[in-house]
Design a protein around this motif. Structure first.
Motif, mmCIF file in Angstrom:
data_model
loop_
_atom_site.group_PDB
_atom_site.id
_atom_site.type_symbol
_atom_site.label_atom_id
_atom_site.label_comp_id
_atom_site.label_asym_id
_atom_site.label_seq_id
_atom_site.Cartn_x
_atom_site.Cartn_y
_atom_site.Cartn_z
ATOM 1 N N PRO A 239 0.811 -1.228 0.000
ATOM 2 C CA PRO A 239 0.000 0.000 0.000
ATOM 3 C C PRO A 239 0.840 1.272 0.000
ATOM 4 N N PHE A 240 2.046 1.206 0.576
ATOM 5 C CA PHE A 240 2.932 2.370 0.528
ATOM 6 C C PHE A 240 3.299 2.696 -0.913
ATOM 7 N N ARG A 241 3.584 1.657 -1.719
ATOM 8 C CA ARG A 241 3.909 1.886 -3.130
ATOM 9 C C ARG A 241 2.717 2.489 -3.862
ATOM 10 N N PHE A 242 1.498 2.044 -3.519
ATOM 11 C CA PHE A 242 0.301 2.609 -4.150
ATOM 12 C C PHE A 242 0.200 4.106 -3.861
ATOM 13 N N ILE A 243 0.331 4.469 -2.603
ATOM 14 C CA ILE A 243 0.222 5.880 -2.224
ATOM 15 C C ILE A 243 1.316 6.713 -2.892
ATOM 16 N N LYS A 244 2.536 6.174 -2.877
ATOM 17 C CA LYS A 244 3.669 6.908 -3.439
ATOM 18 C C LYS A 244 3.540 7.103 -4.948
ATOM 19 N N GLU A 245 3.233 6.012 -5.675
ATOM 20 C CA GLU A 245 3.294 6.057 -7.133
ATOM 21 C C GLU A 245 1.977 6.475 -7.790
ATOM 22 N N TYR A 246 0.858 6.082 -7.213
ATOM 23 C CA TYR A 246 -0.427 6.400 -7.847
ATOM 24 C C TYR A 246 -0.940 7.776 -7.442
ATOM 25 N N ILE A 247 -0.642 8.170 -6.192
ATOM 26 C CA ILE A 247 -1.151 9.454 -5.714
ATOM 27 C C ILE A 247 -0.078 10.543 -5.797
ATOM 28 N N PHE A 248 1.023 10.364 -5.066
ATOM 29 C CA PHE A 248 2.029 11.420 -5.012
ATOM 30 C C PHE A 248 2.788 11.604 -6.327
#
Length: 260
Positions: A208-217
């Motif tokens: 989920p950290f990768r999702f937040i980092k790459e998809y959102i930020f």
């Protein structure tokens, strides 16, 4: 391009008939073009022979070992690695020529960015862009280091090229999933060999950290549905890599306990 550029370009291949011809066609500007093939069975070897007489066959020995083997076969001072599913556009070749014509007094290597084509579009956001690594370097100042994600390490100053190279990645989603399965196994084996222990926290929270980092930020959502597919498969890769590390280390413990 009127004159050949004094560079040795080396390419590794294994069953790359889908992309290798486009790759090699756009490397004819190099003074030396060299291919190391790991016994392809889909006609890749024969395609390569049409573009260079320096085509070698060698069993796959691992990423770092195979890359360095190919690099050691080159004969020019400046060498460049290009993947079999990549393309060097004319503007990048011309920029390389300008840099070398200028004497390259201050640099021993150059970092180059790339753009990736996937599911019908150029990816411009998320974890895949910007993406790049050292690709052009003095043979005597660079060595390959690392495991699955081996990279060239240059002993000296590294400059940057403005032009980008192009990456034509997975054929489709099935191809991507198969690659994720293969590379997650290699990554887990690398972690196990390095003595890394399985972490439940990493298994649960890194995806989920990768999702937040790459998809959102990093705005992966701006690449539409392909951007969502990319980040979800990235999360799966991260999850399954740690799951396979658990599988490897727990099976070793069971074997060890059973032998006593």
């Amino acid at each position: 391009m009127a004159n050949k550029v004094p560079v040795s370009v080396y390419v590794l291949t294994y069953n790359n008939s889908r992309t290798i011809e486009r790759c090699l066609k756009n490397l004819m500007w190099a003074e030396e073009l060299l291919v190391v093939d790991s016994f392809s069975t889909d006609g890749t070897f024969e395609i390569c022979q049409r573009y260079t007489d320096k085509v070698y066959r060698r069993e796959w020995k691992g990423h770092c070992d195979q890359y360095q083997y190919a690099a050691d076969l080159t004969t020019r001072e400046w060498i460049m690695f290009v993947d079999a599913d990549e393309e060097v556009p004319l503007e990048l070749a011309e920029e390389i020529q300008r840099e070398l014509d200028g004497g390259v007094k201050d640099s021993d290597g150059f970092f180059v960015y790339r753009r990736t084509y996937y599911l019908g579009r150029w990816i411009r956001y998320g974890g895949w862009y910007p993406d790049g690594e050292i690709r052009l370097y003095r043979k005597g100042r660079g060595r390959w280091k690392g495991g699955l994600h081996a990279k060239v390490v240059v002993d000296g100053k590294v400059g940057f090229l403005k032009s980008q190279y192009l990456h034509y990645t997975y054929r489709d989603i099935s191809d991507q999933i198969q690659t994720v399965d293969k590379y997650s196994r290699i990554a887990a084996e690398d972690l196990a060999q390095a003595g890394k222990k399985f972490s439940l926290l990493k298994l649960l929270f890194h995806p989920p950290f990768r999702f937040i980092k790459e998809y959102i930020f990093k705005s992966g959502f701006r690449d539409g549905l392909p951007g969502l597919i990319i980040v979800v498969t990235t999360m799966f890769y991260v999850f399954i890599k740690h799951a396979k590390l658990w599988e490897l280390t727990s099976s070793k413990k069971e074997i060890g306990n059973g032998s006593r």
